[in-house]
Structures are given as C-alpha cells and as structure tokens.
Design a protein around this motif. Sequence first.
Motif, mmCIF file in Angstrom:
data_model
loop_
_atom_site.group_PDB
_atom_site.id
_atom_site.type_symbol
_atom_site.label_atom_id
_atom_site.label_comp_id
_atom_site.label_asym_id
_atom_site.label_seq_id
_atom_site.Cartn_x
_atom_site.Cartn_y
_atom_site.Cartn_z
ATOM 1 N N PHE A 230 10.008 18.994 13.018
ATOM 2 C CA PHE A 230 8.763 18.702 12.712
ATOM 3 C C PHE A 230 7.877 17.920 13.864
ATOM 4 O O PHE A 230 6.686 17.252 13.481
ATOM 5 C CB PHE A 230 8.682 17.837 11.374
ATOM 6 C CG PHE A 230 9.289 18.801 10.105
ATOM 7 C CD1 PHE A 230 8.769 19.719 9.701
ATOM 8 C CD2 PHE A 230 10.730 18.529 9.895
ATOM 9 C CE1 PHE A 230 9.313 20.573 8.551
ATOM 10 C CE2 PHE A 230 11.333 19.018 8.909
ATOM 11 C CZ PHE A 230 10.559 20.330 8.318
ATOM 12 N N MET A 277 10.004 25.768 10.334
ATOM 13 C CA MET A 277 10.337 25.082 9.192
ATOM 14 C C MET A 277 9.328 24.475 8.283
ATOM 15 O O MET A 277 8.109 23.822 9.104
ATOM 16 C CB MET A 277 11.309 23.728 9.736
ATOM 17 C CG MET A 277 12.860 24.383 9.813
ATOM 18 S SD MET A 277 13.517 22.576 9.699
ATOM 19 C CE MET A 277 15.550 23.280 10.325
ATOM 20 N N ARG A 278 9.372 24.289 7.142
ATOM 21 C CA ARG A 278 8.220 23.815 6.211
ATOM 22 C C ARG A 278 8.699 22.872 5.216
ATOM 23 O O ARG A 278 9.675 23.165 4.512
ATOM 24 C CB ARG A 278 7.325 25.055 5.666
ATOM 25 C CG ARG A 278 6.563 25.882 6.426
ATOM 26 C CD ARG A 278 5.326 25.236 7.140
ATOM 27 N NE ARG A 278 4.843 26.125 7.776
ATOM 28 C CZ ARG A 278 5.130 26.066 9.272
ATOM 29 N NH1 ARG A 278 5.626 25.337 9.572
ATOM 30 N NH2 ARG A 278 4.251 27.025 10.006
ATOM 31 N N LEU A 279 8.149 21.583 5.033
ATOM 32 C CA LEU A 279 8.216 20.823 3.815
ATOM 33 C C LEU A 279 7.618 21.261 2.692
ATOM 34 O O LEU A 279 6.480 21.824 2.749
ATOM 35 C CB LEU A 279 8.046 19.440 4.269
ATOM 36 C CG LEU A 279 8.596 18.848 5.277
ATOM 37 C CD1 LEU A 279 8.211 17.338 5.638
ATOM 38 C CD2 LEU A 279 10.100 18.550 4.938
ATOM 39 N N ALA A 280 8.156 20.962 1.496
ATOM 40 C CA ALA A 280 7.696 21.651 0.169
ATOM 41 C C ALA A 280 6.540 20.589 -0.003
ATOM 42 O O ALA A 280 5.499 20.962 -0.593
ATOM 43 C CB ALA A 280 8.597 21.535 -0.813
ATOM 44 N N ASP A 281 6.763 19.310 0.335
ATOM 45 C CA ASP A 281 5.661 18.195 0.207
ATOM 46 C C ASP A 281 5.526 17.788 1.647
ATOM 47 O O ASP A 281 5.928 16.750 2.039
ATOM 48 C CB ASP A 281 6.027 17.181 -0.679
ATOM 49 C CG ASP A 281 5.079 16.107 -1.131
ATOM 50 O OD1 ASP A 281 4.039 16.049 -0.049
ATOM 51 O OD2 ASP A 281 5.084 15.438 -1.720
ATOM 52 N N PRO A 282 4.327 18.237 2.374
ATOM 53 C CA PRO A 282 4.318 17.541 3.953
ATOM 54 C C PRO A 282 3.643 16.318 3.958
ATOM 55 O O PRO A 282 3.735 15.871 5.306
ATOM 56 C CB PRO A 282 3.445 18.911 4.508
ATOM 57 C CG PRO A 282 2.658 19.477 3.215
ATOM 58 C CD PRO A 282 3.525 19.338 1.887
ATOM 59 N N ARG A 283 3.310 15.795 2.806
ATOM 60 C CA ARG A 283 2.727 14.522 3.044
ATOM 61 C C ARG A 283 3.593 13.511 3.848
ATOM 62 O O ARG A 283 3.112 12.522 4.548
ATOM 63 C CB ARG A 283 2.223 14.064 1.630
ATOM 64 C CG ARG A 283 1.189 14.566 0.822
ATOM 65 C CD ARG A 283 1.267 14.058 -0.549
ATOM 66 N NE ARG A 283 2.143 13.892 -1.281
ATOM 67 C CZ ARG A 283 2.443 13.247 -2.475
ATOM 68 N NH1 ARG A 283 1.754 12.682 -2.766
ATOM 69 N NH2 ARG A 283 3.542 13.324 -3.150
ATOM 70 N N MET A 284 4.660 13.660 3.595
ATOM 71 C CA MET A 284 5.580 12.641 4.243
ATOM 72 C C MET A 284 5.547 12.691 5.842
ATOM 73 O O MET A 284 5.848 11.620 6.354
ATOM 74 C CB MET A 284 7.055 13.034 4.151
ATOM 75 C CG MET A 284 8.027 11.924 4.222
ATOM 76 S SD MET A 284 9.794 12.564 4.261
ATOM 77 C CE MET A 284 10.064 13.068 5.817
ATOM 78 N N ARG A 346 2.135 3.667 -1.018
ATOM 79 C CA ARG A 346 3.030 4.841 -1.066
ATOM 80 C C ARG A 346 3.271 5.737 -0.256
ATOM 81 O O ARG A 346 4.370 6.523 0.036
ATOM 82 C CB ARG A 346 2.265 5.882 -2.273
ATOM 83 C CG ARG A 346 2.288 4.987 -3.736
ATOM 84 C CD ARG A 346 1.282 5.726 -4.603
ATOM 85 N NE ARG A 346 1.425 5.471 -5.918
ATOM 86 C CZ ARG A 346 1.861 6.158 -6.965
ATOM 87 N NH1 ARG A 346 2.505 7.426 -6.682
ATOM 88 N NH2 ARG A 346 1.840 5.574 -8.092
ATOM 89 N N ARG A 350 6.855 6.690 1.250
ATOM 90 C CA ARG A 350 7.373 8.211 1.216
ATOM 91 C C ARG A 350 7.990 8.291 2.608
ATOM 92 O O ARG A 350 9.128 9.104 2.544
ATOM 93 C CB ARG A 350 6.373 9.186 1.009
ATOM 94 C CG ARG A 350 5.947 9.202 -0.509
ATOM 95 C CD ARG A 350 4.710 10.289 -0.877
ATOM 96 N NE ARG A 350 3.719 10.332 -0.162
ATOM 97 C CZ ARG A 350 2.306 9.944 -0.608
ATOM 98 N NH1 ARG A 350 2.262 9.478 -1.774
ATOM 99 N NH2 ARG A 350 1.448 9.809 0.044
ATOM 100 N N ASN A 353 11.373 7.591 4.012
ATOM 101 C CA ASN A 353 12.731 8.620 3.695
ATOM 102 C C ASN A 353 13.145 9.130 5.067
ATOM 103 O O ASN A 353 14.395 9.424 5.119
ATOM 104 C CB ASN A 353 12.126 9.845 2.928
ATOM 105 C CG ASN A 353 12.071 9.705 1.466
ATOM 106 O OD1 ASN A 353 13.044 9.346 1.051
ATOM 107 N ND2 ASN A 353 10.944 9.810 0.997
ATOM 108 N N TYR B 62 13.193 7.819 -1.679
ATOM 109 C CA TYR B 62 12.165 7.376 -2.489
ATOM 110 C C TYR B 62 11.242 8.927 -2.665
ATOM 111 O O TYR B 62 10.624 9.364 -1.655
ATOM 112 C CB TYR B 62 11.008 6.634 -1.638
ATOM 113 C CG TYR B 62 9.643 6.152 -2.476
ATOM 114 C CD1 TYR B 62 9.840 5.266 -3.262
ATOM 115 C CD2 TYR B 62 8.823 6.982 -2.296
ATOM 116 C CE1 TYR B 62 8.656 4.684 -3.989
ATOM 117 C CE2 TYR B 62 7.489 6.749 -2.893
ATOM 118 C CZ TYR B 62 7.600 5.631 -3.719
ATOM 119 O OH TYR B 62 6.125 5.315 -4.132
ATOM 120 N N ASP B 71 12.843 18.769 -0.633
ATOM 121 C CA ASP B 71 12.774 18.370 0.702
ATOM 122 C C ASP B 71 14.053 17.535 1.093
ATOM 123 O O ASP B 71 14.438 17.642 2.036
ATOM 124 C CB ASP B 71 11.547 17.822 1.173
ATOM 125 C CG ASP B 71 10.323 18.515 1.106
ATOM 126 O OD1 ASP B 71 10.395 19.770 1.318
ATOM 127 O OD2 ASP B 71 9.045 18.105 1.225
#
Lengths: 419, 163
Positions: A230, A277-284, A346, A350, A353, B62, B71
């Motif tokens: 990433f 590679m892709r995250l399903a929730d890229p906000r992280m 938040r 997040r 992780n 989290y 993910d």
Amino acid sequence: MDISPEHLSDVARLAWPGDDLTRIPDWVYTDQGVYEREVERIFHGRTWNYVALEAELPNAGDFIRSNVGPTPVVVSRAKDGAVHVFENRCTHRAAEFCRELTGNVKEFVCPYHQWTYDLKGKLQGVPFRRGVAGAGGMPKEFSPANHNPRQLAVTTHRGVVFASYAEDMEPLAEYLGPEVMREFEATFDGRKLVILGHYRHSLPGNWKLYHENLKDPYHATLLHTFLVAFGLLVAGNKSLMLADASGRHGVMCSAKSDPSKVTAEAKGEMRAFREGMRLADPRMMDFIDEFDSPWSVTMATIWPNLIVQREMNTLGIRQLVPTGPNEFIMKWTMFGFEGDSEEMTRHRLRQGNLMGPAGFLGLEDNEAIKFVQDGMLRVPGGEHVVALDPATPFGTSQTLISESAIRGMYRHWREVMGL
Amino acid sequence: MTDARIEALLLRADIEAFNAEYCARLDRQDLDAWVQCFAEDAFYVVISRENFERGHPVGLIYCEGRPMIQDRAFALLKTAMFGPRYLRHMVSNLSVAPQPDGSVQARANFVVFEVLTDRPDARILQVGEYRDIFVREGAELKLRERRCVYDNLLIPTALCIPV
Ligand code: FES
Ligand SMILES: [Fe+2]
C-alpha cells in the motif's frame, strides 16, 4: 543493582569479535551478566527513561505504576503540581506497595504494616512507632527522613515525563541532540494530548532487538508486505534513517508514495510487492497531513526505553520494560490531541490496526523478534551480520538499505558497557 | 411450556449454534467464512478490560463495518507473517436479552487456547467476554456488534488470529 562476583567474571571473559561493528555476538542478547550490567549502567545510569505522559496524571494525587528498566516506580502528581518518580518498594520490608495500575490518592499506604508515603514519595507515618503503653516500637533514633524510597530525577517536555537515576543529568534537549529533538517536537507539537488507551504485551526477545528493529529500515521494505503493497514504505521512497551524534537515539523517517511509481528494479527485489492490491475500506490508509514535517511516518527510538510512533495519524508511545536478557514487556500508550473531531479520533483508531501486538505490522515485528531470540537460544554461540551500507560505517544513512544506525547504537553501547 | 419460554430457548439455542460455528471458522482459520458472521454495518473490536472499563476506545483489532473486517481477513491471509499455530476458541456462560427493536443483546465468556509448534503446552492466549448485539438477516443471525473484552493484561507476543 548489585552484580554478583561470578557474573562480573563472566562478563570479563566476553570479548567483542574483531575490530569493527559489523559482527554482533549472541552474548550481547542472551547473557545474564551483560543484562545485569545494562540495568546498572544504562537504565540506572546516565539516561533519561520514559515513565508517563502528563495526560495520565492531570490532577494532584493522580498516579500510575511505571518502570525504569525492570525497576517498578510510582509516578505521581503532588499538590504543588510537580510530578515525582520514586521506587515502588516499601522501605520497611520491601513490599511493592502501589498495586493499582492507576488511580488518585491522598497518600500511599503500604498494605503490609501501613507505613505511609506522601505524593512525593516521602515516608510520613510508621504505625506504633513509639510502641504501645511504653513497650515496643521503633528505636528512638529512627528517623523517617532516612527511610524514603529512592527518588529519581524528573524532567518533562511537551507532556512527556522522563526519570533518571543520575542526579546530575544533562537537560533533555542536550541528551536527545537537536535533530532527534526536532522530530520529537514534530510529533509532540504543543497540542494537548488525549489518551486513547493502551496495549500491553510480553515478547520473548532481548530488549535491544526492538531498538534495532526500528533502526533497521531494510526489514521494513521486506517483512511488511502490507506496508509495501500500500505504498507506505517502499525501497526508493523518500526516506531517512537518522541517528544522533552519540548513536544511541534514532528516527526512521519516510514519506508515503504512490505504489504505481515503484521502479521495476525495486519490485523485483521485494517478494512482498503485489500489483493492484485493494482494501475494501481504504479509509484506514488515509493520511491527514496534520504535522509540520516532510515525513508521513517517523519512528523515534529514544534510548533506552522509549519508542515514539507517528505512523501517519496513529500515534503512540511504546515503553520497553526488560525482565531479563531473553524477555521484555512493552506498554503502548496510544493518544490523539485535544480538539480532534470524533471522526479524527475514529480515523486514528482505524489506522491503529497497523500497530500493536495484533497490528498488521506490529504482529510481524513481534514474531520476527521472537524468531531471532529462538535462533540464538537454540543454535547458541554465533554472531549477527550487520554489514549493509559500508560507505556509512555508523550513524545517519540516506538509504533504507543500511544497517549503519544499528552499528552506531553498538558503538555507544560498547562504550557505556566497557565491552 | 409457554410459547414465550419456548421462544427464549430457541433463541438461546440459535445463538449457541452461532457461537459454535463462529469459533469453528476461526479454529480452522477460515477467515473469509468468519467475515460472513457479521452484518454489513458491524462493529468488531478486541479490547482490553483495562481500556474498556476506563472508557478508552483503543482496540487490538478495531473494525468499523464488514469491509474493514474483510480487510483484516485479507491482510492476515495474504500479507501477514507469523509462525504457524493452532487455536481453540471456547465459549460458555451465555446470557441473552432480546431488545424491543428486534435485536438481541448477548454476553458469553470466552477462552482462546493457542498451540505453537515449538512448545508442548497449549497456552491461554486470551480469556474474556463477548459483548454482542445480534440481528436477523432473513432467518440467519448476524453480529451487528461484537466487543471481545479480554482480561489478561499482557498479550503473549502477538495476537495473529481474531478472537
Ligand atoms: S512492608 Fe511496607 S509497611 Fe511493612
Ligand atoms: Fe517493522
């Protein structure tokens, strides 16, 4: 800390192999006598040891249990607002009297025979000091002032509390040096800290391996598939492995880059590199640029027991507590700043992780350090090769493919340890 | 038996079966199947009792929403390096409290044993409590919230598989 004569002689028999720093013998990491000398000369010597964040002790009477090296201490805020650090050992019969992790008290009472200590760690009361009905009690000449737990010197900077067994330590700024101080102040930028919580874990490895891991940018480009995939840390990124003049402190610095810009040459070397590679929730992986710094990530190793993590927007302190040559405990204190919106908090959580003992990167570092100690304990008597980047014998390096910062640390360590 | 009592027992049996299946998926490290235990808007956190009781939000893991849980599964399966291990998740002492909005609050104790390849013993990796909110998607139960609140202050080395 006393060193028994047989340990002294053990250590005296040890000799550094060769005349340079590219080979590190296993006994540096596994020998009990070496460890005991480290406690005496490093943790109890001329060092500033991290003990707390002031945000953990906002009010008079607030305290936390902490450690300087392996030694348990109490950090407390007295009525005058000053922070005090003293050994958590009753001067009567040695009981570790402060048992709660944190709290607020008027005084500390040892549970065994109820000797009491004030918030500065001074012995205040001894029950039945004069006996009962004229019989028993302490000797007449007993003076509480001569029975205080050992007090440590304290300094604070930008909300971070350090303690030292040395009474005449140089100021923190001098101890860190200007370059490491600049990075420290980039993270602790003057905003008030808000504690978000802790992680605590044990690790079956020598405590120095944790410093070395963060003075080893080479591993970051190889072990951490997630980082590489990433674009957080890729060989060829803008980066710096900074060391202070003494070699004991360091800061691993890198700037996030676009993974599509990775050169074919770097891709070939990194098994971890995966295209697309892709995250399903890229906000992280979002980076909100909140610091006055060219770096999106800095990992500061502040000798001997502090790591300051600024991994994009997830921020934390890691305190090293050695328990012997083959194991240490890590206490993490994650924080944000006063004024963070709920969404910013938040976001920090997040992004958390990535780190800690279940973090995508954190768990890999812990596992790797265990593997290193396993290797030394099971195939003993060997040595480590830290020879990358011979053009930089020790200290600051501009390339990630270098071990010069580790060599710099051992230059300092050998001097202090007389080994 | 009254209908209400039969309904309560059936709900309890459903949640027990759900937890057994949840643990089985983790124990065989089938993390893609584990992701399917959660509702789309699920919140999943593994948090120390120390943090939980002090109102500190930091979790070892989290996740806001099933995509973040996915993910986590992806990262552990495809990118993470850790030593081989077997795990056994045990769940007991279930308590169930249906809510007026149709969701169900539940709590249960858990123990996770971990066996490494280089030690003869199964060590206790975690002991704690699931604090859950279940919802129905059709006939199926899904977790809208699972907070794994663990008691043991020190994690031994690393937590590689979720709780
Ligand atoms: S050991 Fe503390 S009062 Fe006796
Ligand atoms: Fe790492």
